[in-house]
Design an enzyme around this catalytic site. Structure first.
Site, PDB file in Angstrom:
ATOM      1  N   HIS A 116       0.844  -1.333   0.035  1.00  0.00           N
ATOM      2  CA  HIS A 116      -0.022   0.073   0.004  1.00  0.00           C
ATOM      3  C   HIS A 116       0.816   1.306   0.084  1.00  0.00           C
ATOM      4  O   HIS A 116       0.700   2.127  -0.863  1.00  0.00           O
ATOM      5  CB  HIS A 116      -0.870  -0.225   1.126  1.00  0.00           C
ATOM      6  CG  HIS A 116      -1.934   1.203   1.280  1.00  0.00           C
ATOM      7  ND1 HIS A 116      -3.222   1.065   0.756  1.00  0.00           N
ATOM      8  CD2 HIS A 116      -1.550   2.423   1.701  1.00  0.00           C
ATOM      9  CE1 HIS A 116      -3.868   2.305   1.199  1.00  0.00           C
ATOM     10  NE2 HIS A 116      -2.895   2.980   1.560  1.00  0.00           N
ATOM     11  N   GLU A 117       1.736   1.381   0.908  1.00  0.00           N
ATOM     12  CA  GLU A 117       2.383   2.565   1.008  1.00  0.00           C
ATOM     13  C   GLU A 117       3.709   2.739   0.032  1.00  0.00           C
ATOM     14  O   GLU A 117       3.852   3.414  -0.549  1.00  0.00           O
ATOM     15  CB  GLU A 117       3.430   2.341   2.536  1.00  0.00           C
ATOM     16  CG  GLU A 117       2.690   2.467   3.733  1.00  0.00           C
ATOM     17  CD  GLU A 117       1.804   3.769   3.572  1.00  0.00           C
ATOM     18  OE1 GLU A 117       2.090   4.869   3.074  1.00  0.00           O
ATOM     19  OE2 GLU A 117       0.618   3.465   4.404  1.00  0.00           O
TER      20      GLU A 117
END
Length: 352
Positions: A20-21
């Site tokens: 996600h990051e």
């Protein structure tokens, strides 16, 4: 609960956060935004290294992470600050995290399906001789269920799931000879058959050979089915049919993964089930994070659109600190909810 499955679940959940990051990080870099810190985990710093303009850090709590960009919620003189970028660039950066989680869910399912020889398909293989639902103006062998009452049929079990939710009369669409055939107000209820202990619809599903394209399609359909389950769960939450106490946070998710592994008959089944659940959680995170709630990426995108409209109409640039206040308030509420859910998860684990 096996420590092996607990560690595996923690690593898998951590991987979801990393992906996600990385989505935010990669698109921010591609858009020329200055990334000040890329962190895995939350809380105290365990390791950190400065590389170029970005500080990379590993933190103590293995749940969460962040991609800190210059000028996220405040005015900045830095030309490469997030707030000084075009609205479409900021939107792409915000959406990138959820997009990568969704892609990860699809990729996990595709890997799990890669060794399959065939799939159960929502295709009618045969009817019982006394089945009342076959004929020229009804169902036929080879029909693929496409939708029932507007609900897309992704997997073979969707057929009985949506039939069981109705009142006996359905609008059914099937694919027949490559074309969509509509059966409107089709009366369709299970009936009793001699020698059977339960009522049946009178037909059986077939299988489909797992060619490369079929594997892609079934992986995609499974991923879409995950998304539908998430929305159905949200709908139940809004209706009040489930409460906040039924929600699960990182602790609960890791616990569910570990229990899934423990209940499997073999190690291979355990790994399949854990990663299948991981794929579902990846899609869950992708969709939940795009809800228009302050502090979530969806809330940031929503306020970004609102700000863009206001600035376009008024021809004045709004101070991003006000948006920062909204997200800060949302973050406080979100953290309070996370703490409640975490303690609820721990209580469930301890008392069961």
């Amino acid at each position: 609960m096996s420590i092996f499955y607990i560690i595996l679940a923690i690593l898998l959940f951590g991987l979801l956060v990393i992906v996600h990051e990385l989505g935010h990080f990669t698109v921010a870099k591609l858009c020329g935004v200055k990334v000040e810190e890329f962190a895995l985990g939350m809380g105290p710093v365990l390791l950190q290294k400065q590389k170029g303009e970005t500080l990379y850090s590993l933190r103590a709590v293995p749940f969460g992470g962040f991609c800190a960009m210059a000028g996220e919620d405040q005015e900045s003189d830095e030309p490469r600050a997030f707030t000084n970028q075009a609205a479409w660039k900021r939107a792409l950066i915000l959406v990138a995290g959820s997009f990568m989680n969704f892609v990860m869910g699809f990729v996990i399912v595709l890997i799990l399906y890669w060794g399959a020889a065939a799939f159960w398909a929502p295709i009618i293989a045969e009817f019982r001789e006394d089945c009342p639902y076959q004929g020229e103006e009804a169902l036929q062998v080879g029909d693929r269920f496409y939708s029932i009452d507007g609900h897309r049929i992704y997997q073979y079990q969707d057929v009985t799931d949506f039939l069981s939710q109705g009142d006996g009369t359905y609008d059914i669409v099937v694919i027949r000879d490559g074309e969509k055939v509509k059966l409107e107000d089709f009366y369709f209820v299970p009936v009793e058959y001699e020698g059977e202990s339960q009522k049946l619809y009178g037909f059986s599903m077939g299988v489909e050979e797992a060619t490369f394209t079929v594997k892609l399609r079934y992986a995609w359909n499974t991923t879409m089915e995950f998304g539908r389950r998430v929305w159905m769960g949200l709908s139940e939450l809004v209706k009040g049919n489930v409460g906040v106490e039924d929600m699960a946070g990182p602790v609960g998710i890791v616990g569910m993964m570990a229990e899934t592994g423990e209940s499997a008959e073999s190690t291979s089944d355990a790994l399949f089930s854990i990663f299948y659940l991981g794929a579902f959680i990846a899609v869950n995170l992708a969709l939940m994070n795009m809800l228009p709630i302050p502090a979530l990426d969806g809330g940031r995108v929503f306020l970004l659109l609102v700000t863009w409209v206001i600035e376009t109409v008024s021809r004045r640039k709004l101070n991003p600190k006000y948006e920062g206040y909204i997200h800060a308030a949302g973050m406080m509420l979100l953290l309070a909810l996370m703490v409640f859910v975490m303690f609820n998860d721990i209580f469930r684990i301890v008392t069961t």
